[in-house]
Design an enzyme around this catalytic site. Structure first.
Site, short mmCIF file in Angstrom:
data_model
loop_
_atom_site.label_atom_id
_atom_site.label_comp_id
_atom_site.label_asym_id
_atom_site.label_seq_id
_atom_site.Cartn_x
_atom_site.Cartn_y
_atom_site.Cartn_z
N ASP A 1 0.79 -1.23 0.00
CA ASP A 1 0.00 0.00 0.00
C ASP A 1 0.82 1.28 0.00
O ASP A 1 1.99 1.30 0.40
CB ASP A 1 -0.97 0.01 1.19
CG ASP A 1 -0.27 -0.16 2.54
OD1 ASP A 1 0.75 -0.87 2.62
OD2 ASP A 1 -0.74 0.42 3.54
N GLU B 1 -0.61 -2.05 5.16
CA GLU B 1 0.28 -1.95 6.32
C GLU B 1 0.05 -0.64 7.08
O GLU B 1 0.20 -0.58 8.29
CB GLU B 1 1.76 -2.04 5.88
CG GLU B 1 2.74 -2.21 7.03
CD GLU B 1 2.97 -0.96 7.86
OE1 GLU B 1 3.05 -1.07 9.10
OE2 GLU B 1 3.07 0.15 7.28
#
Ligand SMILES: [Zn+2]
Ligand SMILES: [Zn+2]
Length: 401
Positions: free
Chosen positions: A87, A145
């Site tokens: 991400d 994350e």
């Protein structure tokens, strides 16, 4: 073995440009936490093009997570896992580069593009060498994350550590403070737990010139913020690092207006789970008690973040040895505790794990910005090092009994 090391180095050199291209593609097309749909599709098609077996994690749980396998000889004998996060962050990129983010307001400012492309490179290397090792390398590409509850916790819930249970797990993270060419390790506890604290202090607003007619939530909030520091200075064991910081205080009154309520938000970080639970109780009790004693109320909402991250000491010691063999002793450095938090921590509480740092700094090229800044970038030489080293760690760890 020397021969195998040379093969890994040679392969990492051969695919270096391809990995840079992967990284630039991902960097130009960043996606926010739990929305990594194109990224995940790119990872999947890249792995499949190389003939690597891909398993989709149940969509309703981890959304975009993927697990893939590179199987050597006797694949059931042993499993070592490698993890990358996919991400990006809600930051507007300020780098002037040809592969600048094309998704306005979203940027790979934490290097997860590096982690993902590097792991694709590692997969390539291991796939070329699958006739030369015993066991299976499990590749974990996880979402989210950067956002609580953390993709790692959802991947674990989806059962990824149960099917083909790994004996060891490695994860890497870019380190803008470490020069490219160097790798950092820390044995034992390395990163902090982080919980988000939200306080809503309520009183009774009114004219600032008539304090006897109001209950001032600004003053109550001020007392609470000061008093809560005693949880750190008087209750915390001085041997356990603890941080309590409030970075947001909103009291929307005016010079002559006292508002009805004040909103305060902050972070609590530490390195011990029992103390973490105890401290959160104390924070709640103290904040509520102070507000009550001053005639107001305080609602305390605590959003649980990630636990502390602990690198398994035996695995980390072995990994440092493998890294020294691969990179040279002088290029493997010891790290200090870091009070940031990282969802890789969840894995470390389930399986022997080692989370290490990949140097990406290059002062001559002006690559010095920290992670989570709009000018963050990496020396792309780190991709060749990162992909080769991770392949080497997996191969050596599979050899270890
Ligand atoms: Zn980050
Ligand atoms: Zn990160």
């Amino acid at each position: 073995m020397t021969q195998l090391k040379e093969k890994v180095k040679q392969l990492s050199g051969t695919i270096a440009q391809e990995v840079v291209d992967f990284r630039r593609h991902l960097h130009a097309h960043p996606e926010l936490s739990f929305h990594e749909y194109q990224t995940s599709a790119f990872v999947e098609s890249t792995l499949k093009a190389k003939g690597i077996e891909v398993e989709q994690v149940k969509e309703d749980i981890a959304q975009t997570g993927l697990v893939a396998y590179v199987k050597g000889k006797n694949p059931e004998s042993k499993v070592v896992a490698l993890r990358a996060d996919m991400d990006a962050l809600p930051i507007k990129e300020q780098n002037d580069i040809p592969y600048k983010s094309q998704n306005e307001g979203v940027m790979h400012a934490c290097g997860h593009d590096v982690h993902t492309s590097s792991l694709l490179g590692t997969a390539s290397i291991l796939n070329e060498l699958r006739g030369e090792f015993e066991g299976t390398v499990k590749l974990i590409f996880q979402p989210g994350e950067e956002l609580i509850p953390g993709g790692a916790s959802l991947m674990i819930k989806a059962g990824i550590l149960e099917r083909q249970k790994p004996k060891s797990l490695f994860g890497q993270h870019v380190a803008p403070q470490i020069p490219v060419g160097k790798i950092g390790f820390r044995s034992g506890i390395y990163m902090a737990s982080a919980d988000e604290i939200y306080l809503t202090v309520k009183g009774k607003g009114g004219h600032a010139a008539m304090p006897d007619n109001i209950i001032d939530p600004v003053l109550i909030a001020s007392h609470i913020i000061v008093a809560l520091q005693q949880v750190v200075s008087r209750n915390a064991n001085p041997k356990v690092p603890t941080v309590l910081s409030f970075g947001k205080v909103i009291a929307e009154g005016a010079t002559n207006v006292i508002p009805n309520e004040v909103h305060v938000a902050g972070t609590f970080r530490t390195l011990n789970e029992e103390w973490r639970a105890e401290a959160k109780k104390r924070i709640k009790k103290l904040a509520e008690g102070i507000a009550e004693s001053m005639g107001g109320t305080c609602e305390v909402k605590i959003l649980d973040g990630y636990p502390y991250l602990e690198n398994n000491p035996l695995l980390t010691e072995r990994a440092m040895g493998y890294a020294q063999e691969y990179m040279g002793k002088e290029n493997v450095i010891d790290l200090d505790i870091w009070m940031a938090s990282e969802d890789f921590a969840y894995y470390t509480h389930h399986v022997d794990s080692c989370f290490y740092r990949l140097g990406v700094r290059n002062e001559e090229k002006g690559i010095i910005s920290g992670v989570h800044t709009p000018t963050f970038n990496v020396d792309e030489k780190s991709l060749e090092i990162g992909s080769g080293l991770m392949a080497w760690l997996a191969l050596k760890e599979l050899e270890n009994k």
